[in-house]
Write a protein that holds these residues in place. Structure first.
Motif, short mmCIF file in Angstrom:
data_model
loop_
_atom_site.label_atom_id
_atom_site.label_comp_id
_atom_site.label_asym_id
_atom_site.label_seq_id
_atom_site.Cartn_x
_atom_site.Cartn_y
_atom_site.Cartn_z
N ASP A 62 0.82 -1.21 0.00
CA ASP A 62 0.00 0.00 0.00
C ASP A 62 0.85 1.26 0.00
OD1 ASP A 62 0.86 0.56 2.62
OD2 ASP A 62 -0.90 -0.36 3.53
N GLY A 63 0.19 2.40 -0.12
CA GLY A 63 0.90 3.67 -0.23
C GLY A 63 1.62 4.09 1.03
N ILE A 64 1.16 3.63 2.19
CA ILE A 64 1.80 3.99 3.45
C ILE A 64 3.20 3.40 3.53
CG2 ILE A 64 1.66 3.93 5.96
CD1 ILE A 64 -0.52 5.58 4.57
N GLU A 65 3.28 2.09 3.31
CA GLU A 65 4.59 1.43 3.37
C GLU A 65 5.50 1.90 2.24
OE1 GLU A 65 7.73 -0.69 4.69
OE2 GLU A 65 5.85 -0.22 5.73
N ALA A 66 4.91 2.12 1.06
CA ALA A 66 5.72 2.62 -0.06
C ALA A 66 6.29 4.00 0.27
CB ALA A 66 4.87 2.70 -1.33
N THR A 67 5.49 4.84 0.90
CA THR A 67 5.96 6.17 1.31
C THR A 67 7.10 6.05 2.31
OG1 THR A 67 3.81 7.22 0.94
CG2 THR A 67 5.30 8.29 2.50
N ARG A 68 6.95 5.17 3.28
CA ARG A 68 7.98 4.98 4.31
C ARG A 68 9.31 4.55 3.67
NH1 ARG A 68 5.22 1.96 7.12
NH2 ARG A 68 4.46 3.52 8.59
N ARG A 71 10.85 7.46 1.57
CA ARG A 71 11.41 8.52 2.41
C ARG A 71 12.68 8.08 3.14
NH1 ARG A 71 11.44 12.99 1.29
NH2 ARG A 71 11.71 13.63 3.46
N SER A 72 12.86 6.78 3.32
CA SER A 72 14.06 6.29 4.01
C SER A 72 15.15 5.84 3.05
CB SER A 72 13.70 5.13 4.94
OG SER A 72 13.17 4.03 4.20
N SER A 73 14.92 6.03 1.76
CA SER A 73 15.90 5.62 0.75
C SER A 73 17.04 6.63 0.66
CB SER A 73 15.21 5.48 -0.61
OG SER A 73 14.82 6.76 -1.09
N PRO A 74 18.14 6.28 0.02
CA PRO A 74 19.27 7.22 -0.11
C PRO A 74 18.92 8.49 -0.87
CG PRO A 74 19.96 4.97 -0.58
CD PRO A 74 18.47 4.95 -0.50
N HIS A 75 17.93 8.42 -1.75
CA HIS A 75 17.51 9.60 -2.52
C HIS A 75 16.01 9.81 -2.33
CE1 HIS A 75 21.43 9.62 -4.52
NE2 HIS A 75 21.27 8.31 -4.68
N PRO A 76 15.61 10.27 -1.15
CA PRO A 76 14.18 10.36 -0.83
C PRO A 76 13.46 11.46 -1.60
CG PRO A 76 15.49 11.38 0.90
CD PRO A 76 16.46 10.74 -0.04
N ALA A 77 12.44 11.08 -2.33
CA ALA A 77 11.59 12.06 -3.02
C ALA A 77 10.55 12.58 -2.04
CB ALA A 77 10.90 11.41 -4.21
N LYS A 78 10.02 13.75 -2.30
CA LYS A 78 8.90 14.25 -1.53
C LYS A 78 7.67 13.44 -1.92
CE LYS A 78 11.09 17.96 0.13
NZ LYS A 78 11.27 18.25 1.57
N VAL A 79 6.79 13.19 -0.96
CA VAL A 79 5.59 12.40 -1.24
C VAL A 79 4.35 13.19 -0.84
CG1 VAL A 79 4.31 10.29 -0.73
CG2 VAL A 79 6.81 10.22 -0.88
N ILE A 80 3.38 13.23 -1.75
CA ILE A 80 2.08 13.81 -1.46
C ILE A 80 1.06 12.67 -1.48
CG2 ILE A 80 0.28 15.41 -2.21
CD1 ILE A 80 2.44 17.01 -3.65
#
Length: 219
Positions: A62-68, A71-80
């Protein structure tokens, strides 16, 4: 500078509509699409976008875990976070996972474009009144006494006052008017508040404020 965006939604029609709106701007480029969280991780890793528009309710990851994970990746994108209702039960979880805000799926084209530009500039997406209503619904039911959270001890009296007004949904301009300060001064105080409390943005500040009882029913 062109803002690179990835669209994540299990409804093709939603992604197509967003793409048509964003591609017309001239400064925003849709560089990828995904129909679920797992695809989103692959597309984001490959394209390294600036912003991800993320649906929550999708098959598989789901989008929650994908967002997490994004955001914790080496190149975190902003998420809306994309939601159908402004009090969607998953929105707060998405914000806690690191999203920079939320956007209604039926938002106007101008609001969609503005949201992308706002998060790239480092701000949070959500009108103060909507932010207040959302967090009041989920966090304001049984607020703890303000003194119960030692994290606020690092703030000056003025900074705590400004955090309280932020938690109650006031914009920088409204805070400046209420406290007879320049808006630039309020922005400076906000920056110090975020730094002292190790917060990412205004949304996290509002969450912390509700958790510490700075706003809520009867306050």
């Amino acid at each position: 500078m062109t803002v690179r965006v990835v669209l994540v939604d299990d409804q093709t029609l939603v992604r197509t509509g967003f793409r048509l709106v964003l591609d017309e701007t001239g400064d925003i480029e849709v560089v990828g699409e995904a129909a679920d969280g797992s695809q989103a991780l692959d597309v984001v890793a490959r394209t390294r976008p600036d912003v991800v528009l993320m649906d929550v309710r999708m098959p598989g990851l789901d989008g929650i875990e994908a967002t997490r994970r994004i955001r914790s990746s080496p190149h975190p994108a902003k998420v809306i976070i994309l939601t159908t209702f402004d009090l969607d039960e998953y929105v707060l979880a998405g914000l806690r996972a690191g999203a920079s805000g939320f956007l209604l799926k039926d938002a106007l084209a101008a609001d969609l474009i503005s949201a992308v530009r706002v998060v790239v500039a480092g701000e949070a997406v959500a009108a103060p009144s909507v932010t207040r209503r959302l967090f009041a619904h989920y966090l304001g039911r049984t607020p703890a006494p303000p003194s119960a959270d030692e994290r606020l001890a690092a703030l000056t009296g003025r900074e705590r006052e400004i955090l309280t007004l932020i938690t109650r949904g006031l914009s920088n301009a409204e805070i400046a008017a209420a406290l007879s300060l320049a808006e630039s001064t309020v922005k400076t105080h906000l920056g110090r508040i975020l730094a002292k409390l190790d917060l990412r943005d205004r949304v996290q500040a509002v969450i912390l404020g509700y958790e510490c009882g700075l706003a809520g029913p009867g306050r």
